[in-house]
Design a protein around this motif. Structure first.
Motif, mmCIF file in Angstrom:
data_model
loop_
_atom_site.group_PDB
_atom_site.id
_atom_site.type_symbol
_atom_site.label_atom_id
_atom_site.label_comp_id
_atom_site.label_asym_id
_atom_site.label_seq_id
_atom_site.Cartn_x
_atom_site.Cartn_y
_atom_site.Cartn_z
ATOM 1 N N VAL A 84 0.820 -1.218 0.000
ATOM 2 C CA VAL A 84 0.000 0.000 0.000
ATOM 3 C C VAL A 84 0.852 1.266 0.000
ATOM 4 C CG1 VAL A 84 -1.938 -1.139 1.124
ATOM 5 C CG2 VAL A 84 -0.213 0.001 2.524
ATOM 6 N N ASN A 85 2.124 1.142 0.394
ATOM 7 C CA ASN A 85 3.068 2.265 0.334
ATOM 8 C C ASN A 85 4.357 1.796 -0.334
ATOM 9 O OD1 ASN A 85 1.577 4.341 1.969
ATOM 10 N ND2 ASN A 85 1.746 2.723 3.512
ATOM 11 N N PRO A 86 4.277 1.406 -1.596
ATOM 12 C CA PRO A 86 5.436 0.797 -2.255
ATOM 13 C C PRO A 86 6.579 1.784 -2.434
ATOM 14 C CG PRO A 86 3.754 1.305 -3.874
ATOM 15 C CD PRO A 86 3.142 1.572 -2.523
ATOM 16 N N THR A 87 7.792 1.269 -2.291
ATOM 17 C CA THR A 87 8.973 2.082 -2.549
ATOM 18 C C THR A 87 9.477 1.768 -3.950
ATOM 19 O OG1 THR A 87 10.376 0.368 -1.546
ATOM 20 C CG2 THR A 87 9.672 2.193 -0.145
ATOM 21 N N LEU A 88 10.189 2.720 -4.516
ATOM 22 C CA LEU A 88 10.735 2.550 -5.855
ATOM 23 C C LEU A 88 12.238 2.489 -5.771
ATOM 24 C CD1 LEU A 88 8.554 5.087 -7.853
ATOM 25 C CD2 LEU A 88 8.115 2.689 -7.393
ATOM 26 N N ALA A 89 12.826 1.511 -6.430
ATOM 27 C CA ALA A 89 14.278 1.395 -6.428
ATOM 28 C C ALA A 89 14.902 2.602 -7.094
ATOM 29 C CB ALA A 89 14.705 0.109 -7.152
ATOM 30 N N SER A 90 16.117 2.964 -6.655
ATOM 31 C CA SER A 90 16.783 4.141 -7.212
ATOM 32 C C SER A 90 17.095 3.964 -8.679
ATOM 33 C CB SER A 90 18.088 4.398 -6.446
ATOM 34 O OG SER A 90 18.947 3.272 -6.524
ATOM 35 N N THR A 91 17.163 2.707 -9.160
ATOM 36 C CA THR A 91 17.455 2.463 -10.571
ATOM 37 C C THR A 91 16.299 2.858 -11.469
ATOM 38 O OG1 THR A 91 16.697 0.175 -10.247
ATOM 39 C CG2 THR A 91 19.058 0.568 -10.129
ATOM 40 N N SER A 92 15.141 3.219 -10.891
ATOM 41 C CA SER A 92 13.979 3.595 -11.691
ATOM 42 C C SER A 92 13.973 5.065 -12.096
ATOM 43 C CB SER A 92 12.688 3.283 -10.917
ATOM 44 O OG SER A 92 12.564 1.913 -10.668
ATOM 45 N N ASN A 93 15.057 5.802 -11.748
ATOM 46 C CA ASN A 93 15.125 7.223 -12.088
ATOM 47 C C ASN A 93 13.900 7.975 -11.596
ATOM 48 O OD1 ASN A 93 17.654 7.457 -13.577
ATOM 49 N ND2 ASN A 93 16.666 6.201 -15.129
ATOM 50 N N THR A 94 13.564 7.775 -10.324
ATOM 51 C CA THR A 94 12.333 8.335 -9.787
ATOM 52 C C THR A 94 12.345 9.854 -9.716
ATOM 53 O OG1 THR A 94 13.255 8.009 -7.568
ATOM 54 C CG2 THR A 94 11.804 6.299 -8.417
ATOM 55 N N LYS A 95 13.514 10.501 -9.850
ATOM 56 C CA LYS A 95 13.566 11.954 -9.823
ATOM 57 C C LYS A 95 12.793 12.552 -10.988
ATOM 58 C CE LYS A 95 17.981 12.310 -7.377
ATOM 59 N NZ LYS A 95 19.375 12.797 -7.443
ATOM 60 N N SER A 96 12.553 11.754 -12.039
ATOM 61 C CA SER A 96 11.828 12.243 -13.207
ATOM 62 C C SER A 96 10.337 12.385 -12.936
ATOM 63 C CB SER A 96 12.037 11.287 -14.391
ATOM 64 O OG SER A 96 13.404 11.187 -14.718
ATOM 65 N N ASN A 97 9.844 11.723 -11.887
ATOM 66 C CA ASN A 97 8.407 11.738 -11.624
ATOM 67 C C ASN A 97 8.123 12.529 -10.357
ATOM 68 O OD1 ASN A 97 5.665 11.041 -10.973
ATOM 69 N ND2 ASN A 97 5.865 9.350 -12.407
ATOM 70 N N PHE A 98 7.623 13.763 -10.521
ATOM 71 C CA PHE A 98 7.383 14.633 -9.380
ATOM 72 C C PHE A 98 6.061 14.344 -8.688
ATOM 73 C CE2 PHE A 98 6.056 16.752 -13.283
ATOM 74 C CZ PHE A 98 4.734 17.075 -13.008
ATOM 75 N N LEU A 99 5.328 13.308 -9.141
ATOM 76 C CA LEU A 99 4.095 12.926 -8.459
ATOM 77 C C LEU A 99 4.394 12.246 -7.131
ATOM 78 C CD1 LEU A 99 1.940 11.428 -11.364
ATOM 79 C CD2 LEU A 99 1.802 13.712 -10.372
ATOM 80 N N LEU A 100 5.604 11.743 -7.007
ATOM 81 C CA LEU A 100 5.955 10.957 -5.833
ATOM 82 C C LEU A 100 6.742 11.786 -4.833
ATOM 83 C CD1 LEU A 100 7.064 7.728 -7.687
ATOM 84 C CD2 LEU A 100 4.847 8.218 -6.673
ATOM 85 N N SER A 101 6.403 11.647 -3.565
ATOM 86 C CA SER A 101 7.149 12.339 -2.522
ATOM 87 C C SER A 101 8.501 11.671 -2.353
ATOM 88 C CB SER A 101 6.380 12.292 -1.192
ATOM 89 O OG SER A 101 6.265 10.945 -0.738
ATOM 90 N N GLN A 102 9.430 12.384 -1.744
ATOM 91 C CA GLN A 102 10.762 11.833 -1.548
ATOM 92 C C GLN A 102 10.734 10.578 -0.693
ATOM 93 O OE1 GLN A 102 13.665 12.780 -2.984
ATOM 94 N NE2 GLN A 102 12.342 14.106 -4.205
ATOM 95 N N SER A 103 9.737 10.459 0.200
ATOM 96 C CA SER A 103 9.651 9.282 1.059
ATOM 97 C C SER A 103 9.330 8.029 0.273
ATOM 98 C CB SER A 103 8.581 9.497 2.139
ATOM 99 O OG SER A 103 7.305 9.699 1.555
#
Length: 246
Positions: free
Chosen positions: A83-102
């Motif tokens: 319900v609160n999934p984390t994203l691996a750093s290899t997913s380049n999550t900085k590109s998606n601003f919908l997600l909080s840093q947590s």
């Protein structure tokens, strides 16, 4: 989920007669955001869009899992991972601003445990575990030694992603984004070809419109991408349709 305050800009070419977006002109940041939608797990999408806004039954699955009493679950940690999934750093999550840093999972916060026992130092053991205290299948004892992550060097990262740094595409060209979010490099010839494809005879019927993509627009783009092939038209033009993406 809070707005990060970051906004992107997208230039749309609109056919006023049909009230439809023909295509958009986008830079690297917009394209990186569009491609980053593929990195979102279903749990993150369900959390962002809420139960009533989800198409199909995934929203109900997410809601029911979060409502389960502790009597029926094996562990809170396992439920939280869904319900609160984390994203691996290899997913380049900085590109998606919908997600909080947590929501971003960095390697510095991740733990893996390896099998290491000085009494068996002459024997190689490759077993690892995300949970400490698990018994080694080779009988070496408990897997409880923390493994250390080694980040990629700046040189290897530069080779992997090019001179543009983070993201998925290079910023050396402008990109064409179609109404259904198909992305291709833009050129004068390709733009003329698209106008012919749409059978545009009267250039006076065309209008350029600059739009901003912030947190709310990002959510609408995410939802529309799961429901229609006229994503840009629904989000930025059709007021009667856009209200459905609020």
């Amino acid at each position: 989920m809070e707005n990060t305050g970051k906004e992107l800009t997208l230039k749309l070419l609109i056919d006023k007669k049909s009230d439809k977006v023909l295509f958009g002109e986008a830079n690297k940041d917009v394209v990186d955001f569009i491609f980053s939608l593929l990195a979102l797990p279903l749990g993150a999408i369900a959390k962002l869009l809420k139960k009533d806004a989800m198409v199909g039954s995934i929203g109900q699955v997410y809601h029911s899992l979060g409502m389960l009493n502790e009597t029926y679950i094996l562990s809170k940690e396992k439920i939280s991972s869904l319900v609160n999934p984390t994203l691996a750093s290899t997913s380049n999550t900085k590109s998606n601003f919908l997600l909080s840093q947590s929501t971003h999972q960095d390697t510095k916060d991740r733990r893996l445990y390896v099998c290491y026992n000085p009494n068996y130092s002459s024997r190689s053991c490759r077993y690892v575990s995300e949970d400490p205290g698990v018994s080694c299948p080779n009988g070496h004892g408990l897997i409880n030694t923390v493994a250390m992550f080694v980040p990629k060097s700046d040189v290897s990262s530069a080779v992997a992603v090019g001179s543009d740094g983070n993201g998925y595409v290079k910023g050396v060209v402008t990109y064409t984004v179609m109404d259904d979010l198909t992305v291709v490099p833009m050129s004068t010839i390709s733009s003329i070809t698209l106008l012919n494809k749409f059978q545009i005879k009267d250039l006076g019927s065309l209008e350029e419109k600059m739009v901003n993509i912030g947190f709310e627009e990002g959510l609408k783009l995410l939802k529309a991408s799961l429901e229609t092939k006229a994503v840009l038209t629904n989000v930025f033009l059709k007021k009667n349709r856009a209200s459905n993406y609020a």
